[in-house]
Design a protein around this motif. Structure first.
Motif, mmCIF file in Angstrom:
data_model
loop_
_atom_site.group_PDB
_atom_site.id
_atom_site.type_symbol
_atom_site.label_atom_id
_atom_site.label_comp_id
_atom_site.label_asym_id
_atom_site.label_seq_id
_atom_site.Cartn_x
_atom_site.Cartn_y
_atom_site.Cartn_z
ATOM 1 N N GLY A 67 42.501 43.492 47.487
ATOM 2 C CA GLY A 67 43.208 42.736 48.507
ATOM 3 C C GLY A 67 44.653 42.425 48.129
ATOM 4 N N TYR A 68 44.903 42.367 46.822
ATOM 5 C CA TYR A 68 46.275 42.053 46.417
ATOM 6 C C TYR A 68 46.569 42.568 45.015
ATOM 7 N N CYS A 69 47.838 42.701 44.716
ATOM 8 C CA CYS A 69 48.281 42.957 43.351
ATOM 9 C C CYS A 69 49.675 42.344 43.204
ATOM 10 N N VAL A 70 50.117 42.239 41.965
ATOM 11 C CA VAL A 70 51.426 41.615 41.701
ATOM 12 C C VAL A 70 52.238 42.518 40.782
ATOM 13 N N VAL A 71 53.497 42.734 41.149
ATOM 14 C CA VAL A 71 54.443 43.365 40.224
ATOM 15 C C VAL A 71 55.433 42.276 39.831
ATOM 16 N N GLY A 72 55.449 41.953 38.553
ATOM 17 C CA GLY A 72 56.278 40.835 38.088
ATOM 18 C C GLY A 72 57.362 41.276 37.127
ATOM 19 N N GLY A 73 58.109 40.292 36.672
ATOM 20 C CA GLY A 73 59.103 40.533 35.626
ATOM 21 C C GLY A 73 60.501 40.792 36.134
ATOM 22 N N HIS A 74 60.697 40.838 37.448
ATOM 23 C CA HIS A 74 62.056 41.060 37.965
ATOM 24 C C HIS A 74 62.920 39.833 37.700
ATOM 25 N N GLU A 181 39.312 37.628 48.856
ATOM 26 C CA GLU A 181 38.833 38.959 49.247
ATOM 27 C C GLU A 181 37.401 38.816 49.748
ATOM 28 N N LEU A 182 37.019 39.709 50.626
ATOM 29 C CA LEU A 182 35.664 39.632 51.181
ATOM 30 C C LEU A 182 34.722 40.536 50.396
ATOM 31 N N ASP A 183 33.609 39.969 49.931
ATOM 32 C CA ASP A 183 32.512 40.788 49.414
ATOM 33 C C ASP A 183 31.385 40.677 50.436
ATOM 34 N N ALA A 184 31.348 41.654 51.347
ATOM 35 C CA ALA A 184 30.437 41.553 52.496
ATOM 36 C C ALA A 184 28.973 41.609 52.075
ATOM 37 N N ARG A 185 28.711 42.055 50.830
ATOM 38 C CA ARG A 185 27.317 42.079 50.352
ATOM 39 C C ARG A 185 26.749 40.666 50.243
ATOM 40 N N PHE A 291 51.794 41.790 46.564
ATOM 41 C CA PHE A 291 51.503 42.812 47.580
ATOM 42 C C PHE A 291 50.130 42.494 48.160
ATOM 43 N N ILE A 292 50.074 42.311 49.457
ATOM 44 C CA ILE A 292 48.818 41.958 50.125
ATOM 45 C C ILE A 292 48.355 43.131 50.984
ATOM 46 N N HIS A 295 44.310 44.099 55.393
ATOM 47 C CA HIS A 295 42.974 44.372 55.934
ATOM 48 C C HIS A 295 41.877 44.014 54.931
ATOM 49 N N ARG A 296 42.294 43.579 53.765
ATOM 50 C CA ARG A 296 41.301 43.261 52.723
ATOM 51 C C ARG A 296 41.405 41.824 52.214
ATOM 52 N N LEU A 297 42.499 41.165 52.538
ATOM 53 C CA LEU A 297 42.721 39.840 51.953
ATOM 54 C C LEU A 297 43.019 38.817 53.038
ATOM 55 N N ALA A 298 42.414 37.646 52.885
ATOM 56 C CA ALA A 298 42.902 36.489 53.648
ATOM 57 C C ALA A 298 43.730 35.674 52.659
#
Ligand SMILES: O=C(O)CCC(=O)C(=O)O
Ligand SMILES: [Fe+2]
Length: 339
Positions: A67-74, A181-185, A291-292, A295-298
């Motif tokens: 659902g998300y990731c981060v690019v840091g250090g800028h 993130e949704l784990d629909a299981r 970065f979101i 469609h996968r993250l609220a």
């Protein structure tokens, strides 16, 4: 379960400096974030961003699992960008933070095409997210004292973003962005079946209302349409895509179920409750880009008290679509970016 390396990537201080030199150069060359020439060049110039981060984002987009990731250090030059503004309206354009806006646009171009709404922030391509006096309790990016509840960005809209980028310029009091993130299981299969059906009413969020934008005759039609959507019986499915790992479209604060549809009510409460229980905090630091996958993250934001003294949290936001064509009927030209 994703490991930290799937989610986090950081540029080294040396690379951060090279990137800042690049974006400062671009900021001198172009008129602002909406400069057509800049927008045309974005993916070409983005090849100058480090290969490691481009590869990382390529995996994020293609695998479509997180659902998300981060690019840091800028680096963010706190002196150059100046105090956190009191409002996005009436500021000099471009602002002193153009280099940071261009960085977001460069990253955006690796994922798709940046776009924006005629009905948001007076039709700007790069949005500001900072607290504005008088809006404390609003369900808006510019609110503060109330929890910004979990939502898909622009969940009501068929052409909502595929990806959303939040770039942090400052966050001294470490106010968290919330992510779920949704784990629909973990949902009852009967609820999953219901959530796949268009039984949920959804309304535009308040950021698109004419009252939150400068009076504009040019966009009267768009604001009328938003007002219509507020009244409309727009029924959508909450889940779609792969039944084993469905995509999500949700903004419970602006959703209802039709009278008497108890199944839909129970299913919506179940998915909303699950997301709330699984919510995590992401505290962005200056120079982090979140970065979101929309469609996968609220996502949302924890409540905080703003000081309105120039030191408040300040993020920049860009929406990205992977399919520009779907909104072509609404954009005057093939390269127009406002829907
Ligand atoms: O302030 C945040 O961390 C997130 C705000 C938000 O939901 C947005 O800008 O779309
Ligand atoms: Fe949001």
């Amino acid at each position: 379960m994703a490991s930290a390396t799937d989610r986090l990537s950081a540029v080294s201080p040396d690379v951060a400096q090279e990137i800042e030199e690049l974006t400062l150069r671009l900021a001198k060359r172009y008129d602002g974030p909406e400069d057509e020439e800049l927008l045309r060049e974005l993916p070409v110039v983005a090849s100058e961003l480090p290969a490691a981060q481009r590869r990382f984002l390529r995996g994020f987009a293609l695998d479509d699992a997180l659902g998300y990731c981060v690019v840091g250090g800028h680096t963010v030059d706190q002196t150059r960008i100046g105090p956190t503004p009191r409002h996005w309206r009436g500021r000099p354009r471009p602002g002193p933070e153009l280099a940071e806006e261009i960085l977001l646009l460069l990253y955006a171009s690796l994922l798709g095409e940046p776009f924006a709404w005629k009905t948001q922030q007076d039709g700007r391509l790069v949005h500001d997210v900072f607290p504005i006096k008088g809006y404390e309790t609003e369900q808006l990016g510019v609110g503060s004292t109330d929890l910004l509840t979990l939502h898909t960005e622009d969940a009501f809209h068929p052409w909502r973003a595929d990806f959303l980028l939040l770039g942090c310029l400052r966050n001294p009091r470490r106010v968290a962005t919330t992510v779920a993130e949704l784990d629909a299981r973990l949902l009852d299969p009967a609820h999953v079946r219901t959530l796949f059906q268009p039984r949920f009413l959804i309304r535009p969020d308040d950021s698109h209302l004419a009252e939150h934008n400068a009076p504009s005759d040019a966009y009267r039609e768009q604001f009328a349409e938003i007002a219509e959507m507020k009244r409309d019986d727009n029924r959508v499915a909450v889940l779609w895509g792969d039944p084993a790992a469905p995509y999500l479209r949700i903004d419970p604060y602006f959703m209802e179920v039709p009278d008497g549809d108890d199944e839909a009510a129970a299913a919506l409460a179940a998915v909303g409750g699950l997301l709330e229980r699984r919510t995590e905090d992401v505290v962005l630091r200056p120079g982090d880009v979140l970065f979101i996958n929309n469609h996968r993250l609220a996502h949302g934001r924890r409540p905080f008290t703003a000081s309105y003294d120039g030191t408040d949290r300040w993020l920049k936001r860009v929406s990205v679509t992977t399919d520009f064509r779907k909104s072509r009927e609404r954009r005057g030209t093939a390269t127009a970016r406002f829907i």
